[in-house]
Design an enzyme around this catalytic site. Structure first.
Site, PDB file in Angstrom:
ATOM      1  N   ASN A   7      -8.922  -6.712  -3.354  1.00 16.67           N
ATOM      2  CA  ASN A   7      -8.128  -6.477  -2.146  1.00 16.67           C
ATOM      3  C   ASN A   7      -9.062  -6.043  -1.007  1.00 16.67           C
ATOM      4  O   ASN A   7      -9.805  -5.069  -1.157  1.00 16.67           O
ATOM      5  CB  ASN A   7      -7.090  -5.389  -2.465  1.00 16.67           C
ATOM      6  N   ASP A   9      -8.150  -5.132   2.133  1.00 14.91           N
ATOM      7  CA  ASP A   9      -7.490  -4.347   3.199  1.00 14.91           C
ATOM      8  C   ASP A   9      -8.379  -3.237   3.741  1.00 14.91           C
ATOM      9  O   ASP A   9      -8.401  -2.962   4.941  1.00 14.91           O
ATOM     10  CB  ASP A   9      -6.211  -3.686   2.677  1.00 14.91           C
ATOM     11  N   HIS A  10      -9.097  -2.577   2.832  1.00 12.34           N
ATOM     12  CA  HIS A  10      -9.853  -1.398   3.282  1.00 12.34           C
ATOM     13  C   HIS A  10     -11.061  -1.772   4.130  1.00 12.34           C
ATOM     14  O   HIS A  10     -11.551  -0.946   4.903  1.00 12.34           O
ATOM     15  CB  HIS A  10     -10.260  -0.535   2.093  1.00 12.34           C
ATOM     16  N   ARG A  18     -12.370   1.131  14.797  1.00 12.95           N
ATOM     17  CA  ARG A  18     -12.993   0.987  16.112  1.00 12.95           C
ATOM     18  C   ARG A  18     -12.393  -0.171  16.905  1.00 12.95           C
ATOM     19  O   ARG A  18     -12.901  -0.510  17.973  1.00 12.95           O
ATOM     20  CB  ARG A  18     -14.512   0.747  15.948  1.00 12.95           C
ATOM     21  N   HIS A  43      -2.924  -7.488   2.352  1.00  9.73           N
ATOM     22  CA  HIS A  43      -1.554  -7.067   2.648  1.00  9.73           C
ATOM     23  C   HIS A  43      -1.377  -7.076   4.158  1.00  9.73           C
ATOM     24  O   HIS A  43      -2.017  -6.291   4.859  1.00  9.73           O
ATOM     25  CB  HIS A  43      -1.350  -5.656   2.069  1.00  9.73           C
ATOM     26  N   ARG A  45       0.689  -5.867   6.820  1.00 13.09           N
ATOM     27  CA  ARG A  45       1.753  -4.874   7.012  1.00 13.09           C
ATOM     28  C   ARG A  45       2.410  -5.063   8.361  1.00 13.09           C
ATOM     29  O   ARG A  45       1.785  -5.523   9.322  1.00 13.09           O
ATOM     30  CB  ARG A  45       1.178  -3.447   6.925  1.00 13.09           C
ATOM     31  N   ARG A  49      -1.814  -2.290  10.409  1.00 13.43           N
ATOM     32  CA  ARG A  49      -2.795  -1.195  10.451  1.00 13.43           C
ATOM     33  C   ARG A  49      -4.163  -1.629   9.949  1.00 13.43           C
ATOM     34  O   ARG A  49      -5.153  -1.008  10.272  1.00 13.43           O
ATOM     35  CB  ARG A  49      -2.307   0.013   9.667  1.00 13.43           C
ATOM     36  N   GLU A  70       0.092 -10.040   0.047  1.00 12.45           N
ATOM     37  CA  GLU A  70       1.139  -9.040  -0.183  1.00 12.45           C
ATOM     38  C   GLU A  70       1.977  -8.915   1.082  1.00 12.45           C
ATOM     39  O   GLU A  70       1.432  -8.821   2.184  1.00 12.45           O
ATOM     40  CB  GLU A  70       0.518  -7.680  -0.490  1.00 12.45           C
ATOM     41  N   THR A 101       1.028   1.699  -0.401  1.00 13.88           N
ATOM     42  CA  THR A 101       2.308   1.320  -0.996  1.00 13.88           C
ATOM     43  C   THR A 101       2.741   2.370  -2.015  1.00 13.88           C
ATOM     44  O   THR A 101       1.999   2.688  -2.939  1.00 13.88           O
ATOM     45  CB  THR A 101       2.171  -0.050  -1.692  1.00 13.88           C
ATOM     46  N   GLU A 151       3.887  -7.711 -10.914  1.00 18.20           N
ATOM     47  CA  GLU A 151       2.673  -6.894 -10.867  1.00 18.20           C
ATOM     48  C   GLU A 151       3.108  -5.473 -11.194  1.00 18.20           C
ATOM     49  O   GLU A 151       3.897  -4.862 -10.446  1.00 18.20           O
ATOM     50  CB  GLU A 151       1.992  -6.945  -9.497  1.00 18.20           C
ATOM     51  N   HIS A 192      -3.019  -0.946  -8.537  1.00 14.07           N
ATOM     52  CA  HIS A 192      -2.843   0.251  -7.706  1.00 14.07           C
ATOM     53  C   HIS A 192      -3.515   1.460  -8.342  1.00 14.07           C
ATOM     54  O   HIS A 192      -3.189   1.853  -9.453  1.00 14.07           O
ATOM     55  CB  HIS A 192      -1.382   0.585  -7.416  1.00 14.07           C
ATOM     56  N   HIS A 215      -9.275  -0.254  -3.212  1.00 11.46           N
ATOM     57  CA  HIS A 215      -9.936   0.947  -2.730  1.00 11.46           C
ATOM     58  C   HIS A 215     -11.191   1.294  -3.527  1.00 11.46           C
ATOM     59  O   HIS A 215     -12.252   1.552  -2.946  1.00 11.46           O
ATOM     60  CB  HIS A 215      -8.936   2.113  -2.754  1.00 11.46           C
TER      61      HIS A 215
END
Ligand code: PXP
Length: 239
Positions: A7, A9-10, A18, A43, A45, A49, A70, A101, A151, A192, A215
């Site tokens: 994933n 996203d991070h 920034r 994901h 959202r 974000r 996602e 989530t 999942e 997760h 993560h």
């Protein structure tokens, strides 16, 4: 063999800190594929974000393994997903204030909405995964809704890590949910809160095919680089 979906996203979260262009989650995803990821997850959202619409378009154009998107059941998200050409859609609950989530989708309650949105998401061949807590009634509702995958939400297991009895209890719930899903014809993914320490037992659950991990891999890569972080995680899941 268990497949590792990474994933990104991070990586986008760091870029959005920034509002600039670096680090680029697309370049990072391609490096993750080169390092051995079997798929890329992101994901989109409602509050944008981290991942932006243009990221999904670029990931779809460039990811060569598999793109898992996602999404919540929000109509805007579902319409975007249907047009995206993602290989897999993981439907998740989404609350504006949450940090990440929280909890699985209430498939029992959302059954009518799922009946409306699944045909559109499937129209371009995408597979449907429902992110659920390891509760048998949710698994049964997912099968009745016609999902391809569930999942299993491993957050409660990961959160119980320091309490051995609670951890074993959560693992037993995950195993029972995986068995029930398989018996009902569903394929099984999990994710997760997974990391190098806790992932082994989840990879050993019956019927699990894909793990979605974000993560812990991005955090570890900050120290050791993407190649090592993904290599370590693949070794930990025995893939
Ligand atoms: N699976 C789902 C459905 C998620 O929403 C998330 C978090 O974005 C993950 C897996 C990955 O969780 P983590 O970042 O804790 O590895």
């Amino acid at each position: 063999m268990i497949r590792l979906h990474v994933n990104v996203d991070h990586v986008a979260t760091l870029r959005q800190a920034r509002r600039g262009t670096e680090p680029d989650p697309i370049a990072w995803a391609l490096a993750a594929e080169r390092a051995g990821a079997h798929g890329i997850t992101c994901h989109l959202r409602k509050d944008r974000r981290h991942i932006q619409d243009a990221d999904v378009v670029a990931l779809r154009a460039r990811v060569a393994t598999l793109l898992n998107l996602e999404l919540s059941l929000d109509p805007e998200m579902v319409a975007f997903g249907a047009a995206s050409g993602a290989d897999e859609f993981c439907l998740v609950p989404e609350h504006r204030q949450e940090i990440t989530t929280e909890g699985g989708l209430d498939v029992v309650r959302e059954t009518p909405r799922l009946a409306e949105v699944l045909p559109g998401l499937r129209a371009r061949g995408g597979k449907i995964s429902l992110f659920v807590d390891p509760e048998l009634r949710q698994i049964e509702a997912a099968a009745a809704a016609g999902a391809d995958f569930v999942e299993l939400h491993t957050g409660a297991y990961a959160g119980a890590w320091k309490d051995r009895a609670a951890r074993e209890r959560e693992l037993a719930r995950l195993a029972a949910a995986a068995r029930r899903a398989h018996a009902l014809g569903l394929r099984v993914n999990a994710g997760h809160g997974l990391n190098l320490a806790n992932v082994g037992a989840v990879a050993a659950l019956p019927h699990v095919e894909e793990l979605n991990i974000g993560h812990a891999i991005v955090a570890r890569a900050a120290f050791v680089g993407i190649d090592v972080a993904i290599g370590e995680m693949r070794a930990a899941i025995g893939s």
